[in-house]
Design a protein around this motif. Structure first.
Motif, PDB file in Angstrom:
ATOM      1  N   ILE A   1       0.840  -1.197   0.000  1.00  0.00           N
ATOM      2  CA  ILE A   1       0.000   0.000   0.000  1.00  0.00           C
ATOM      3  C   ILE A   1       0.877   1.250   0.000  1.00  0.00           C
ATOM      4  CG2 ILE A   1      -1.670   1.360   1.348  1.00  0.00           C
ATOM      5  CD1 ILE A   1      -2.927  -1.053   0.086  1.00  0.00           C
ATOM      6  N   ALA A   2       1.905   1.233   0.868  1.00  0.00           N
ATOM      7  CA  ALA A   2       2.792   2.396   0.956  1.00  0.00           C
ATOM      8  C   ALA A   2       3.465   2.660  -0.382  1.00  0.00           C
ATOM      9  CB  ALA A   2       3.837   2.169   2.052  1.00  0.00           C
ATOM     10  N   ILE A   3       3.983   1.609  -0.988  1.00  0.00           N
ATOM     11  CA  ILE A   3       4.674   1.777  -2.272  1.00  0.00           C
ATOM     12  C   ILE A   3       3.688   2.274  -3.329  1.00  0.00           C
ATOM     13  CG2 ILE A   3       5.901   0.576  -4.132  1.00  0.00           C
ATOM     14  CD1 ILE A   3       7.651   0.875  -1.751  1.00  0.00           C
ATOM     15  N   LEU A   4       2.463   1.751  -3.274  1.00  0.00           N
ATOM     16  CA  LEU A   4       1.451   2.181  -4.237  1.00  0.00           C
ATOM     17  C   LEU A   4       1.210   3.688  -4.125  1.00  0.00           C
ATOM     18  CD1 LEU A   4      -0.704   1.262  -6.335  1.00  0.00           C
ATOM     19  CD2 LEU A   4      -2.322   1.173  -4.444  1.00  0.00           C
ATOM     20  N   ILE A   5       1.035   4.161  -2.890  1.00  0.00           N
ATOM     21  CA  ILE A   5       0.779   5.599  -2.694  1.00  0.00           C
ATOM     22  C   ILE A   5       1.983   6.414  -3.167  1.00  0.00           C
ATOM     23  CG2 ILE A   5       0.442   7.401  -0.954  1.00  0.00           C
ATOM     24  CD1 ILE A   5      -1.117   5.262   0.669  1.00  0.00           C
ATOM     25  N   VAL A   6       3.166   5.961  -2.742  1.00  0.00           N
ATOM     26  CA  VAL A   6       4.384   6.688  -3.094  1.00  0.00           C
ATOM     27  C   VAL A   6       4.564   6.753  -4.620  1.00  0.00           C
ATOM     28  CG1 VAL A   6       6.890   6.594  -3.012  1.00  0.00           C
ATOM     29  CG2 VAL A   6       5.567   6.185  -0.948  1.00  0.00           C
TER      30      VAL A   6
ATOM     31  N   LEU B   1       6.772  -8.076 -17.634  1.00  0.00           N
ATOM     32  CA  LEU B   1       7.350  -6.739 -17.522  1.00  0.00           C
ATOM     33  C   LEU B   1       8.068  -6.344 -18.808  1.00  0.00           C
ATOM     34  CD1 LEU B   1       8.714  -6.359 -13.936  1.00  0.00           C
ATOM     35  CD2 LEU B   1       6.798  -5.218 -15.021  1.00  0.00           C
ATOM     36  N   PHE B   2       8.697  -7.320 -19.421  1.00  0.00           N
ATOM     37  CA  PHE B   2       9.393  -7.001 -20.668  1.00  0.00           C
ATOM     38  C   PHE B   2       8.386  -6.581 -21.734  1.00  0.00           C
ATOM     39  CE2 PHE B   2      11.474  -8.135 -24.703  1.00  0.00           C
ATOM     40  CZ  PHE B   2      12.510  -7.234 -24.603  1.00  0.00           C
ATOM     41  N   TRP B   3       7.271  -7.291 -21.774  1.00  0.00           N
ATOM     42  CA  TRP B   3       6.225  -6.931 -22.726  1.00  0.00           C
ATOM     43  C   TRP B   3       5.721  -5.514 -22.442  1.00  0.00           C
ATOM     44  CZ3 TRP B   3       1.182  -5.765 -21.356  1.00  0.00           C
ATOM     45  CH2 TRP B   3       0.316  -5.532 -22.429  1.00  0.00           C
ATOM     46  N   PHE B   4       5.510  -5.229 -21.149  1.00  0.00           N
ATOM     47  CA  PHE B   4       5.054  -3.905 -20.751  1.00  0.00           C
ATOM     48  C   PHE B   4       6.069  -2.837 -21.183  1.00  0.00           C
ATOM     49  CE2 PHE B   4       4.916  -0.589 -17.362  1.00  0.00           C
ATOM     50  CZ  PHE B   4       3.676  -0.085 -17.661  1.00  0.00           C
ATOM     51  N   THR B   5       7.352  -3.142 -20.957  1.00  0.00           N
ATOM     52  CA  THR B   5       8.402  -2.199 -21.333  1.00  0.00           C
ATOM     53  C   THR B   5       8.356  -1.889 -22.824  1.00  0.00           C
ATOM     54  OG1 THR B   5       9.804  -3.126 -19.620  1.00  0.00           O
ATOM     55  CG2 THR B   5      10.899  -1.828 -21.301  1.00  0.00           C
TER      56      THR B   5
ATOM     57  N   SER C   1       7.888   3.842 -14.818  1.00  0.00           N
ATOM     58  CA  SER C   1       8.717   3.344 -13.724  1.00  0.00           C
ATOM     59  C   SER C   1       7.930   3.138 -12.434  1.00  0.00           C
ATOM     60  CB  SER C   1       9.991   4.155 -13.521  1.00  0.00           C
ATOM     61  OG  SER C   1       9.750   5.481 -13.508  1.00  0.00           O
ATOM     62  N   PRO C   2       6.901   3.934 -12.127  1.00  0.00           N
ATOM     63  CA  PRO C   2       6.090   3.561 -10.961  1.00  0.00           C
ATOM     64  C   PRO C   2       5.523   2.142 -11.061  1.00  0.00           C
ATOM     65  CG  PRO C   2       5.598   5.805 -11.553  1.00  0.00           C
ATOM     66  CD  PRO C   2       6.541   5.290 -12.598  1.00  0.00           C
ATOM     67  N   VAL C   3       5.073   1.750 -12.242  1.00  0.00           N
ATOM     68  CA  VAL C   3       4.528   0.402 -12.396  1.00  0.00           C
ATOM     69  C   VAL C   3       5.621  -0.633 -12.124  1.00  0.00           C
ATOM     70  CG1 VAL C   3       3.632  -1.274 -14.054  1.00  0.00           C
ATOM     71  CG2 VAL C   3       2.664   1.017 -13.952  1.00  0.00           C
ATOM     72  N   ILE C   4       6.801  -0.391 -12.673  1.00  0.00           N
ATOM     73  CA  ILE C   4       7.911  -1.328 -12.463  1.00  0.00           C
ATOM     74  C   ILE C   4       8.241  -1.447 -10.978  1.00  0.00           C
ATOM     75  CG2 ILE C   4      10.386  -1.679 -12.883  1.00  0.00           C
ATOM     76  CD1 ILE C   4       8.925  -2.160 -15.410  1.00  0.00           C
ATOM     77  N   LEU C   5       8.323  -0.303 -10.301  1.00  0.00           N
ATOM     78  CA  LEU C   5       8.712  -0.326  -8.889  1.00  0.00           C
ATOM     79  C   LEU C   5       7.642  -0.977  -8.034  1.00  0.00           C
ATOM     80  CD1 LEU C   5      10.494   3.102  -8.584  1.00  0.00           C
ATOM     81  CD2 LEU C   5      11.496   0.834  -8.484  1.00  0.00           C
ATOM     82  N   LEU C   6       6.388  -0.745  -8.414  1.00  0.00           N
ATOM     83  CA  LEU C   6       5.305  -1.383  -7.669  1.00  0.00           C
ATOM     84  C   LEU C   6       5.380  -2.898  -7.845  1.00  0.00           C
ATOM     85  CD1 LEU C   6       2.913  -0.639  -5.921  1.00  0.00           C
ATOM     86  CD2 LEU C   6       1.471  -0.708  -7.961  1.00  0.00           C
ATOM     87  N   THR C   7       5.709  -3.335  -9.046  1.00  0.00           N
ATOM     88  CA  THR C   7       5.850  -4.774  -9.293  1.00  0.00           C
ATOM     89  C   THR C   7       6.979  -5.347  -8.449  1.00  0.00           C
ATOM     90  OG1 THR C   7       5.255  -4.248 -11.549  1.00  0.00           O
ATOM     91  CG2 THR C   7       5.977  -6.492 -11.123  1.00  0.00           C
ATOM     92  N   GLN C   8       8.073  -4.624  -8.391  1.00  0.00           N
ATOM     93  CA  GLN C   8       9.191  -5.067  -7.545  1.00  0.00           C
ATOM     94  C   GLN C   8       8.729  -5.275  -6.127  1.00  0.00           C
ATOM     95  OE1 GLN C   8      12.482  -2.369  -7.576  1.00  0.00           O
ATOM     96  NE2 GLN C   8      12.901  -2.672  -9.743  1.00  0.00           N
ATOM     97  N   ALA C   9       7.985  -4.271  -5.630  1.00  0.00           N
ATOM     98  CA  ALA C   9       7.515  -4.337  -4.244  1.00  0.00           C
ATOM     99  C   ALA C   9       6.609  -5.550  -4.064  1.00  0.00           C
ATOM    100  CB  ALA C   9       6.780  -3.055  -3.880  1.00  0.00           C
TER     101      ALA C   9
ATOM    102  N   SER D   1      16.278  -3.038 -14.276  1.00  0.00           N
ATOM    103  CA  SER D   1      16.904  -2.001 -15.102  1.00  0.00           C
ATOM    104  C   SER D   1      17.559  -2.582 -16.365  1.00  0.00           C
ATOM    105  CB  SER D   1      17.831  -1.122 -14.280  1.00  0.00           C
ATOM    106  OG  SER D   1      19.105  -1.672 -14.223  1.00  0.00           O
ATOM    107  N   PRO D   2      18.206  -3.752 -16.308  1.00  0.00           N
ATOM    108  CA  PRO D   2      18.670  -4.320 -17.588  1.00  0.00           C
ATOM    109  C   PRO D   2      17.522  -4.641 -18.547  1.00  0.00           C
ATOM    110  CG  PRO D   2      19.198  -5.787 -15.761  1.00  0.00           C
ATOM    111  CD  PRO D   2      18.764  -4.502 -15.178  1.00  0.00           C
TER     112      PRO D   2
END
Lengths: 594, 549
Positions: A85-90, B177-181, B251-259, B298-299
């Motif tokens: 949730i936190a990451i989503l908001i951020v 993710l690669f497809w998304f990229t 990049s928000p989508v990528i980072l959210l996926t990572q999380a 990132s690669p």
């Protein structure tokens, strides 16, 4: 379709009007709503950046506790849920901020461009062409991007570097202020070292650019002078020289690249020296033998915050660079930024009233040179006056007197009113002009004729026989004519320019060389149409083609700077020069008859 | 060979490429080693971190040595990465160097006709722009992609060794993710292309306005022009907006996926025994795995860009290969004859097969004669010169230049046999001396001096700041003086035959007189051929040879 677009763009124009366009602050003020959104989302994102390391630490800690039997599975699920949730908001904040900042830059660039264009299009013709204001404005418009880009980077970095660094530092201090100070000590050293290296890098880059320029010069020379070298037997020698240039370029570019890319790791390495202290003293903290009591969560959070901070510092330099670059561009743009001219006057809406023109004893020319002397003639409503003479006899000059471009002595009156005392608006209401340079826009036939006014374009296409051309080309009036009318033949260009003048015809129609490269049959047809459509206008035609002169009401023959004004028959008797011109053409010796 | 086949094979380019590889085998092996080392090194720091955290988890301390190792591996991996980047650049430069050399060598083998047919700017752009694109193709395309792929594979392997479950999880997410990229990149490219087009219209509108300013004023069309401009800006604005949306979301989508991946891993790791088998990890491993998950994306993004680079190089490859495939100049050499005359025997010639310029042309010119070729424009006077200088060969018949076939003249002989004064002086980069010698260091100062004297340029050169060594600029000389330089260039190696094009065509009467004086003294003792009647009349008694009827 095109109307829709126009009204739409008008709306934007109104929306983004900038007061005091010569102040950089005005552009920030004009975008306050966007900037408020940027600020809120920027704060959410950048402060929220701490959430990642914090929760990742907690996750690790919870796993540790579960393995040790101190926590339950549900605790992990709960933390993982909050983490996402936190990451989503951020990240949502980040997306909004990113888009907002770019929107802002896009707005700024649009309004700057519009403003510069507004002052360009409303500038004095003389200033534009003679004093180089035109090229100055053109350059300024190309500076706009650098400027708005700089403003974008500045806004971005305030948050992504400024806010976030403060947040990280606060976090570090919160966990252990002694370790925070100790580990951050290396960062300024790294910054200084990078600064030192910069001169070396700049030098290598300069050499590389020089070599690149030399190589491209060699390339142009080798190809452009290829045959000279062949005739003189120098090809082998030149190929060897080219090879040397290639080798030099290769060497310099490798060197520049090596310096450029070796900077970042060196810099990072110094900044990252702090991690040794973080791991060593941090571990002591976890064991309870350090300055502060830590758990594993604190340890990993601190380490990851520190790593992010260390790499962020290099951005501070980027912020500085981008602002500097933008400032240079802005300096060039600023003096040209003027409050935009608002002018809704439309001469097409003013009713036409029949007026004549009278020149009495007019002497005129550019820069004090008297190219035409003592010219007198009168053209009344309903008349067509033909103006002719040899090459450079001053036909075009005469037309430009009526546009107010040429200084003159003597008297010129339009409808009895002195030209000199007429306002710009009155002149626009009285005179239409088509020059021998067709001055076509790259847009459609339709647009070239209507110029955005509500005009029955088909009628004028038909009057100038362009409807047939369009039919033969299988095209409609929406077809673009290419840059400067490049898609059209010379005759088509002339007729399109004529159609435009007719579409906006005022009381007095000055047509300078309207039938250039137009064949005789078409010319006759067009003239007939003009006579029928405009029975009450005063028409002055400058041309060197004389077949229709017998039908004109009167002729002004220009020779050696003087003018004779007589009907065609009398002119034949009186002026042997005119007679010679006329007879030569009557024989069929016309040179541009196609 | 049909066009299509040509397009697909790129044989010439491949040959040039293979040549570079062969020559730089060492570099290539070094580069591969560097890439492998860099990828391996980048995998190590999280493993050290794993050790440290595991020690903490076990209630033990972390030694300073371990902390130093962590730091050291970060530094090593950074260094190797930048070395790898530099290596890739060097390699890309070697490739372009090789290709540019091949292109340059081709120049000497092209027929003169190529240079008359093609604008030099366009050919130069094959060397410069397309050459640069090839550099990008190899350095930021193929090689970087290999490195990035290796990185992805490396990270996956490490993840699999520590946690099978996480490995499977990442393997499942990666293609998505690669497809998304790729989708994002494609869209954003399309938007950027639209923006570039719109910007071209925005920029084009300004000079157009300046060009049409009188018309705009006369018809009071300022407002209309502003509206059109606003319309173009709006097009660009919308395109930029579209690309900005993608840019902001990506990049928000990528980072959210990572999380999400990290969270899933931790939940499974904390789960019951059934999951332990798959996700059984210690705290240290968990921390390390989080670091790897953060690195794998990132690669992936880079690979998307690299695919783009490779795709966009297709046009450049085509240009280069088409150029390398241009038919080459292979004149048939006729037997040398024992004569010191210039002789055309039944020469037929045309630039195009069905349009002959010269038909059955024969003439003799004796040594030391002064001859003018006369004829209307287009009769082929210049063509005769081109045949005499060996730039073209006759379709039929023979051309004899004092016993030699002009096409067979060696590069060393040329300037001693013929001197050709062109219609316009072609200056070359370098010093004033280079203009005369054309970089031939075997030409002695005495020879240069004699040529300058003949051309009447001695005083002019002496007044230059560095004399002959002054850096050449056409502004140093008047138009007439440039033609004098051209004469000096032609006569510096004392050729037997002097060809004079319309040397004085663009000069005023006064300047012309000076040039004619120089020509007169240069003509002495040589066979002189001109195509300008005025010129030969001024030089002396000329025999006239009519060309074309």
């Amino acid at each position: 379709m095109s109307d829709q677009k126009t009204s739409h763009s008008k709306r934007i124009m109104q929306k983004q009007k900038v007061v005091h366009p010569d102040r950089i602050m005005s552009y920030f003020l004009a975008n306050i709503p966007v900037l408020i959104i940027v600020t809120i989302s920027g704060l959410i994102y950048n402060i929220g950046m701490l959430a990642g390391p914090y929760f990742e630490g907690r996750l690790a800690q919870t796993l540790y506790d579960i393995i040790g039997g101190r926590s339950k599975f549900s605790d992990m699920v709960q933390i993982a849920f909050f983490y996402i949730i936190a990451i989503l908001i951020v990240q949502a904040g980040r997306a909004v901020k990113r888009f907002g900042v770019r929107r802002f830059a896009n707005n700024v660039s649009s309004s700057m461009r519009r403003n510069l264009y507004n002052s360009l299009v409303h500038s004095d013709q003389q200033k534009l062409q003679k004093e180089g204001l035109g090229s100055l404005l053109t350059k300024a418009i190309s500076d706009v991007d650098a400027c708005s880009e700089g403003m974008r980077k500045f806004t971005t970095e305030i948050f992504d570097t400024g806010v976030v660094m403060i947040a990280y530092v606060c976090m570090l201090v919160h966990y252990d202020f002694r370790l925070a100070i100790l580990s951050c000590m290396f960062t300024p050293i790294a910054y200084l070292a990078a600064d030192r290296l910069k001169t070396v890098v700049t030098r290598a880059n300069a050499e590389y650019k020089k070599s690149a320029a030399a190589l491209s010069g060699r390339t142009m020379d080798r190809i452009g002078n290829a045959l000279t070298y062949r005739v003189y037997g120098r090809e082998k020698n030149r190929d060897e020289a080219y090879e040397r240039s290639l080798s030099d370029y290769e060497k310099k570019s490798a060197k520049a690249n090596l310096f450029e890319s070796s900077m970042a790791p060196l810099y990072d390495a110094i900044a990252m020296l702090g991690t040794v202290l973080v791991i060593y003293f941090g571990a002591k903290n976890v064991q309870g033998t350090g300055w502060t009591a830590w758990n594993i969560a604190a340890f990993t959070t601190f380490l990851s915050c520190f790593t992010k901070l260390a790499t962020k510092v290099s951005h501070a330099a980027k912020l500085f660079n981008s602002v500097q670059k933008a400032a240079v561009s802005w300096k060039r743009i600023k003096p040209l930024m003027k409050d935009s001219v608002e002018d809704s006057f439309d001469p097409d809406k003013v009713p036409v009233r029949p007026q004549g023109v009278e020149f009495s004893d007019v002497t005129c020319g550019y820069d004090g040179e008297k190219m035409l002397k003592h010219i007198s003639f009168e053209a009344k409503p309903g008349q067509i006056i033909g103006v002719t003479g040899g090459v450079a006899s001053g036909k075009s000059l005469l037309g430009r007197v009526l546009l107010g471009e040429v200084p003159y002595e003597g008297a010129v009156t339009i409808g009895g009113k002195d030209l000199g005392s007429m306002t710009e608006r009155e002149k626009l209401e009285a005179v239409s002009y088509s020059g021998h340079d067709p001055e076509l826009l790259s847009t459609s036939f339709f647009d070239n004729i209507s110029l955005g006014s509500d005009i029955d374009v088909d009628r004028f296409l038909q009057m100038t026989c362009l409807d047939e051309d369009l039919k033969n080309m299988h095209r409609s009036a929406d077809w673009p004519v290419g840059e400067g009318g490049a898609m059209l033949s010379g005759g088509q260009q002339a007729r399109l320019s004529l159609a435009r003048a007719l579409a906006h015809a005022r009381s007095i129609l000055v047509l300078d060389d309207p039938f250039a490269s137009v064949d005789k049959v078409t010319e006759t047809k067009i003239l007939k149409e003009i006579r029928r459509e405009f029975p009450d206008r005063t028409i002055i035609i400058m041309t060197h083609r004389l077949y229709h002169f017998p039908e004109f009401d009167c002729v002004l023959y220009l020779h050696n700077g003087h003018g004779t004004f007589l009907p065609h028959d009398k002119m034949l008797e009186k002026e042997p020069g005119y007679r010679a011109l006329y007879e030569e053409q009557a024989k069929g010796g016309d040179y541009d008859d196609i | 060979m049909t066009y299509n086949e040509k397009k697909n094979e790129h044989t010439h380019l491949k040959k040039a490429f293979a040549g570079v590889i062969k020559k730089n085998k060492g570099l290539l092996i070094g580069l591969i080693a560097l890439i492998v080392a860099s990828v391996v090194a980048s995998l190590i720091p999280p493993l050290v971190l794993e050790q440290a955290v595991n020690r903490l988890g076990a209630g033990k301390g972390v030694s300073l040595t371990l902390a130093l190792w962590y730091f050291l591996f970060i530094v090593i991996s950074d260094l190797l990465e930048s070395l790898q980047n530099a290596g890739i650049t060097v390699f890309g430069q070697k490739i372009t160097h090789g290709i540019r050399s091949a292109l340059c060598q081709k120049l000497s083998r092209l027929p003169a006709e190529y240079f008359h047919r093609n604008e030099s700017g366009k050919t130069a752009s094959i060397f410069t722009n397309d050459g640069d694109t090839i550099d990008v193709l190899y350095s930021d395309g193929v090689v970087s992609m290999a490195a990035d792929l290796l990185k992805v594979v490396g990270i996956l392997i490490v993840i699999y060794t520590r946690s099978l479950g996480l490995g499977l999880l990442v393997t499942a997410v990666t293609p998505l993710l690669f497809w998304f990229t790729r989708t994002c990149q494609r869209r954003s490219n399309r938007a950027n292309l639209e923006n570039r087009r719109a910007i071209a219209r925005v920029n084009g509108h300004v000079p157009e306005t300046l060009r049409c300013i009188r018309m705009i004023r006369v018809f009071h069309a300022q407002r209309h022009m502003e509206n059109v401009y606003s319309g173009y800006i709006k097009e660009s604005y919308d395109a930029v907006d579209r690309s900005n949306v993608i840019d902001s979301i990506y990049s928000p989508v990528i980072l959210l996926t990572q999380a999400a991946v990290t969270a899933a891993m931790m939940i499974f790791a904390a789960g019951g025994n059934s999951y332990r088998a798959l996700f059984g990890i210690s705290v240290g491993t968990a921390v390390a795995m989080m670091a790897y998950v953060n690195r794998i994306f990132s690669p992936l993004e880079n690979i998307g860009m690299e695919i783009q680079n490779i795709q966009s190089a297709a046009a450049a490859i085509d240009h280069i290969d088409t150029f390398l495939e241009e038919p080459e100049w292979q004149p048939e050499i006729t037997e040398p004859k024992k004569t010191d005359e210039i002789r055309f025997e039944h020469v037929d010639f045309g630039y195009q097969k069905d349009r002959p310029v010269l038909k059955d042309l024969s003439f003799d010119i004796k040594k030391g004669e002064l001859v003018t070729f006369a004829g209307r424009t287009g009769a082929g006077k210049t063509t005769v010169f081109r045949l005499l200088t060996g730039l073209y060969e006759p379709d039929r018949g023979t051309v004899n230049l004092a016993g030699l076939d002009p096409c067979a003249l060696s590069q060393e002989e040329r300037r001693r046999v013929i001197g050709y004064v062109e219609q316009n002086f072609a200056s070359v980069p370098g010093t004033v001396k280079d203009q005369i010698t054309l970089y031939d260091s075997d030409i002695s100062n005495e020879e240069i001096d004699a040529a300058l004297k003949l051309a009447g340029l001695k005083d002019v050169i002496e007044q230059l700041p560095d004399g002959l060594d002054t850096k050449m600029s056409e502004r140093l000389f008047s138009k007439g003086q440039l033609q004098l330089l051209s004469i000096a260039r032609a006569v510096v190696l004392d050729p037997q035959i002097l060809l004079l094009d319309e040397v004085t065509a663009s000069l005023d009467a006064k300047t012309e007189a000076g040039v004619i004086r120089a020509l007169k003294s240069s003509a002495r003792g040589r066979t002189v051929l001109t195509i300008s009647h005025r010129l030969s009349e001024a030089i002396g008694d000329a025999r006239i040879i009519e060309i074309g009827t």
